[in-house]
Design a protein around this motif. Structure first.
Motif, short mmCIF file in Angstrom:
data_model
loop_
_atom_site.label_atom_id
_atom_site.label_comp_id
_atom_site.label_asym_id
_atom_site.label_seq_id
_atom_site.Cartn_x
_atom_site.Cartn_y
_atom_site.Cartn_z
N GLU A 51 10.92 -22.56 16.91
CA GLU A 51 10.87 -21.35 16.10
C GLU A 51 10.41 -20.17 16.96
N ILE A 52 10.75 -18.97 16.54
CA ILE A 52 10.42 -17.79 17.32
C ILE A 52 8.91 -17.66 17.59
N ILE A 55 8.09 -19.88 20.54
CA ILE A 55 8.60 -19.32 21.80
C ILE A 55 7.68 -18.20 22.28
N LEU A 56 7.29 -17.33 21.35
CA LEU A 56 6.39 -16.23 21.69
C LEU A 56 5.05 -16.76 22.21
N GLN A 79 20.08 -16.34 16.16
CA GLN A 79 18.73 -15.80 16.11
C GLN A 79 18.29 -15.10 17.39
N THR A 80 19.15 -15.05 18.39
CA THR A 80 18.77 -14.41 19.65
C THR A 80 18.38 -12.94 19.47
N LEU A 83 14.88 -12.85 18.18
CA LEU A 83 13.90 -13.20 19.23
C LEU A 83 13.64 -11.99 20.12
N THR A 86 11.61 -9.38 18.27
CA THR A 86 10.21 -9.79 18.13
C THR A 86 9.44 -9.55 19.42
#
Length: 215
Positions: A51-52, A55-56, A79-80, A83, A86
């Motif tokens: 999930e984003i 990744i963050l 979803q890129t 991302l 974000t």
């Protein structure tokens, strides 16, 4: 919705106008092209779903404000853009490396979009979405990976035909295919033709070798 991630790592940026700077990399899984000289075939299918926010969290551990989203082809995943948005909203400087076959219009213009134009030796030049050239901003970058004299002439043709007055853009990046064409030869062609381009050398391959992953 999650994204399929091949690897997340911290290294020296080897390409683009940011070459030489420490950079966090998010390599996404999947690619719609099969370039003859591809050096990241391991990213075609392998990866884990993240999930984003996760990744963050992983990127934030590197304490580095420069992040590149790469692949594979990142824009294959729906979803890129989210991302990228974000990361931008968290005050990261974000680079997107894209193969140029898909529409980049959905990507936040605060992102530095590095657009590859595939040359003939890639075997995928017919997949170029040249409409992307019309939406490049002064912060974006254009890249040609050159493996032959034919590729070099093709790159010159694209620039002369589609971007004859590109004063608002950075000098395009000309990079030689590693082990296929000598960088000195490409440099001589550029100098002989007085091209206003940036010769790019893949620093990460010089530092760690061409087979090393995660760099």
């Amino acid at each position: 919705m999650p994204l399929k991630v091949n690897e997340i790592f911290y290294s020296i940026q080897g390409e683009s106008s940011c070459a030489g700077r420490p950079c966090a990399f998010v390599r996404l899984t999947g690619c719609n092209l099969r370039c003859a000289y591809c050096d990241t075939q391991y990213a075609y299918e392998d990866g884990i779903w993240l999930e984003i926010p996760e990744i963050l969290r992983k990127v934030s551990l590197f304490d580095c404000r420069l992040v590149e989203i790469t692949g594979g082809e990142p824009l294959l995943q729906e979803q890129t853009p989210a991302l990228i948005r974000t990361l931008l909203n968290q005050d990261f400087t974000v680079l997107l490396e894209t193969n140029g076959s898909l529409d980049i219009g959905a990507v936040d213009e605060r992102c530095i979009r590095i657009l590859d134009v595939k040359c003939p030796s890639s075997g995928e030049s017919e997949k170029n979405r040249l409409e992307n050239l019309d939406v490049l901003t002064p912060d974006d970058e254009l890249k040609f990976v050159i493996g032959s004299r034919q590729d070099y002439e093709y790159a010159k043709f694209i620039l002369a035909t589609f971007l004859p007055e590109r004063t608002h853009l950075k000098p395009p990046l000309f990079s030689s295919v590693f082990s296929r064409i000598d960088t000195q030869t490409l440099a001589q062609w550029i100098l002989r033709d007085h091209l206003d381009v940036r010769l790019q050398i893949q620093l990460h391959k010089l530092i760690w070798g061409p087979e090393q992953r995660g760099v």
